[in-house]
Design a protein around this motif. Structure first.
Motif, mmCIF file in Angstrom:
data_model
loop_
_atom_site.group_PDB
_atom_site.id
_atom_site.type_symbol
_atom_site.label_atom_id
_atom_site.label_comp_id
_atom_site.label_asym_id
_atom_site.label_seq_id
_atom_site.Cartn_x
_atom_site.Cartn_y
_atom_site.Cartn_z
ATOM 1 N N SER A 10 55.552 35.736 18.088
ATOM 2 C CA SER A 10 54.125 35.635 18.337
ATOM 3 C C SER A 10 53.473 37.014 18.302
ATOM 4 C CB SER A 10 53.890 35.002 19.713
ATOM 5 O OG SER A 10 52.526 35.046 20.029
ATOM 6 N N SER A 11 52.262 37.059 17.785
ATOM 7 C CA SER A 11 51.527 38.319 17.800
ATOM 8 C C SER A 11 50.796 38.509 19.109
ATOM 9 C CB SER A 11 50.544 38.353 16.636
ATOM 10 O OG SER A 11 49.590 37.322 16.791
ATOM 11 N N MET A 12 50.834 37.509 19.977
ATOM 12 C CA MET A 12 50.162 37.626 21.271
ATOM 13 C C MET A 12 51.059 38.375 22.251
ATOM 14 S SD MET A 12 48.332 33.933 21.813
ATOM 15 C CE MET A 12 47.529 34.422 23.308
ATOM 16 N N ALA A 13 50.521 39.406 22.849
ATOM 17 C CA ALA A 13 51.251 40.130 23.881
ATOM 18 C C ALA A 13 51.065 39.403 25.214
ATOM 19 C CB ALA A 13 50.724 41.551 23.975
ATOM 20 N N THR A 14 51.795 39.859 26.215
ATOM 21 C CA THR A 14 51.679 39.255 27.535
ATOM 22 C C THR A 14 50.243 39.337 28.038
ATOM 23 O OG1 THR A 14 53.962 39.845 27.988
ATOM 24 C CG2 THR A 14 52.572 39.358 29.884
ATOM 25 N N SER A 15 49.589 40.486 27.794
ATOM 26 C CA SER A 15 48.208 40.626 28.257
ATOM 27 C C SER A 15 47.287 39.607 27.583
ATOM 28 C CB SER A 15 47.714 42.046 28.003
ATOM 29 O OG SER A 15 47.831 42.379 26.630
ATOM 30 N N ASP A 16 47.551 39.267 26.327
ATOM 31 C CA ASP A 16 46.746 38.240 25.648
ATOM 32 C C ASP A 16 46.971 36.869 26.292
ATOM 33 O OD1 ASP A 16 45.595 39.923 23.651
ATOM 34 O OD2 ASP A 16 47.498 39.879 22.578
ATOM 35 N N VAL A 18 47.983 36.324 29.388
ATOM 36 C CA VAL A 18 47.363 36.354 30.719
ATOM 37 C C VAL A 18 45.855 36.148 30.586
ATOM 38 C CG1 VAL A 18 46.845 37.830 32.713
ATOM 39 C CG2 VAL A 18 49.158 37.764 31.780
ATOM 40 N N ALA A 19 45.254 36.762 29.581
ATOM 41 C CA ALA A 19 43.807 36.584 29.358
ATOM 42 C C ALA A 19 43.487 35.123 29.096
ATOM 43 C CB ALA A 19 43.342 37.458 28.193
ATOM 44 N N ARG A 20 44.320 34.463 28.317
ATOM 45 C CA ARG A 20 44.102 33.033 28.056
ATOM 46 C C ARG A 20 44.203 32.232 29.354
ATOM 47 N NH1 ARG A 20 43.308 30.630 23.683
ATOM 48 N NH2 ARG A 20 43.489 31.678 21.710
ATOM 49 N N GLY A 21 45.215 32.518 30.142
ATOM 50 C CA GLY A 21 45.367 31.812 31.419
ATOM 51 C C GLY A 21 44.173 32.040 32.326
ATOM 52 N N LEU A 22 43.708 33.286 32.381
ATOM 53 C CA LEU A 22 42.536 33.591 33.196
ATOM 54 C C LEU A 22 41.296 32.886 32.640
ATOM 55 C CD1 LEU A 22 43.128 37.379 33.909
ATOM 56 C CD2 LEU A 22 43.161 35.505 35.585
ATOM 57 N N ALA A 75 35.160 40.223 28.248
ATOM 58 C CA ALA A 75 35.061 39.109 29.192
ATOM 59 C C ALA A 75 35.892 39.379 30.444
ATOM 60 C CB ALA A 75 35.501 37.811 28.535
ATOM 61 N N LEU A 76 37.055 39.996 30.263
ATOM 62 C CA LEU A 76 37.877 40.284 31.446
ATOM 63 C C LEU A 76 37.232 41.364 32.309
ATOM 64 C CD1 LEU A 76 41.574 39.995 30.301
ATOM 65 C CD2 LEU A 76 40.130 38.347 31.433
ATOM 66 N N TRP A 77 36.626 42.368 31.680
ATOM 67 C CA TRP A 77 35.902 43.360 32.491
ATOM 68 C C TRP A 77 34.709 42.697 33.176
ATOM 69 C CZ3 TRP A 77 38.420 47.128 34.238
ATOM 70 C CH2 TRP A 77 39.344 47.828 33.462
ATOM 71 N N GLY A 78 34.102 41.721 32.522
ATOM 72 C CA GLY A 78 33.029 40.945 33.155
ATOM 73 C C GLY A 78 33.541 40.162 34.349
ATOM 74 N N VAL A 117 44.554 40.978 39.156
ATOM 75 C CA VAL A 117 45.114 40.462 37.897
ATOM 76 C C VAL A 117 44.119 40.674 36.759
ATOM 77 C CG1 VAL A 117 45.916 38.380 36.701
ATOM 78 C CG2 VAL A 117 46.590 38.780 39.070
ATOM 79 N N ASP A 118 42.841 40.385 37.033
ATOM 80 C CA ASP A 118 41.805 40.601 36.009
ATOM 81 C C ASP A 118 41.789 42.055 35.550
ATOM 82 O OD1 ASP A 118 40.918 37.978 36.044
ATOM 83 O OD2 ASP A 118 39.329 38.369 37.505
ATOM 84 N N ALA A 119 41.807 42.976 36.506
ATOM 85 C CA ALA A 119 41.721 44.404 36.175
ATOM 86 C C ALA A 119 42.945 44.867 35.392
ATOM 87 C CB ALA A 119 41.550 45.232 37.451
ATOM 88 N N MET A 120 44.132 44.404 35.812
ATOM 89 C CA MET A 120 45.356 44.803 35.093
ATOM 90 C C MET A 120 45.351 44.262 33.667
ATOM 91 S SD MET A 120 48.448 44.804 37.914
ATOM 92 C CE MET A 120 48.428 43.068 38.185
ATOM 93 N N ALA A 121 44.938 43.003 33.511
ATOM 94 C CA ALA A 121 44.894 42.414 32.161
ATOM 95 C C ALA A 121 43.835 43.101 31.309
ATOM 96 C CB ALA A 121 44.619 40.912 32.255
ATOM 97 N N ALA A 122 42.667 43.388 31.900
ATOM 98 C CA ALA A 122 41.597 44.054 31.150
ATOM 99 C C ALA A 122 42.035 45.444 30.714
ATOM 100 C CB ALA A 122 40.331 44.128 31.991
#
Length: 188
Positions: A10-16, A18-22, A75-78, A117-122
């Motif tokens: 997959s080209s999606m990293a863990t942060s991607d 996590v962003a989807r889950g959030l 969106a995550l920074w938002g 979690v938001d800040a770490m993912a962003a």
């Protein structure tokens, strides 16, 4: 050919992910806040703040949709900014006359954890998807895609002869004689 899609391919990293889950979490929370603001305010002892809860729900849905988009970083920074607003709003529910202070404190703990979690993912997405300001940018404007100049390559394959079996396929040569298939006794 079938390829199994795994996390390694997959080209999606863990942060991607996590962003989807959030994003999904945010949309669900936003729908709850829009559909039942009174339930939220009553459980927090903050009756009368239903409009504020609906506004927070709309914000959650918008940032959730953004987190599911192509570039979820803004969106995550938002969401991080929204978490700060939620904490400030919840802090007003810590007054001594609120019988539901325990619920407010629990909600603040959940918002604080979500904010982390938001800040770490962003931050991870920012580092992954944003190019450094002073990074070298390659200039391909003079490249043609050919290994040698076009003038040198023009006519380079003029002495190429199409193989006989290929000529038959393109209709410019004799068809080869079909070879009968012989089956062995074990195949019968």
């Amino acid at each position: 050919m079938n390829h199994t899609h795994t996390s390694a391919t997959s080209s999606m990293a863990t942060s991607d992910r996590v962003a989807r889950g959030l994003g999904y979490f945010s949309i669900g929370l936003g729908l709850l806040e829009l559909a039942s603001p009174r339930l939220v305010t009553r459980s927090l002892g903050m009756e009368g703040a239903e409009t504020l809860v609906r506004a927070a729900g709309a914000r959650e849905i918008l940032t959730g949709l953004g987190a599911l988009g192509v570039n979820p970083t803004p969106a995550l920074w938002g969401r991080v900014a929204g978490d700060a607003l939620d904490l400030a709003t919840l802090a007003s529910g810590l007054s001594a006359d609120n019988p539901r202070q325990g619920n407010v404190k629990a909600a603040m703990a959940v918002v604080l954890g979500t904010a982390m979690v938001d800040a770490m993912a962003a931050r991870a997405l920012s580092e992954r998807h944003v190019r450094p300001r002073h990074a070298h940018i390659a200039d391909y404007s003079r490249c043609s895609g050919f290994s040698r100049p076009v003038e040198v390559m023009r006519g380079a394959a003029s002495d190429f002869e199409t193989p006989a079996d290929m000529r038959a396929d393109i209709g410019s040569g004799p068809r080869p004689t079909p070879v009968p298939i012989r089956l062995s006794d074990s195949d019968r």
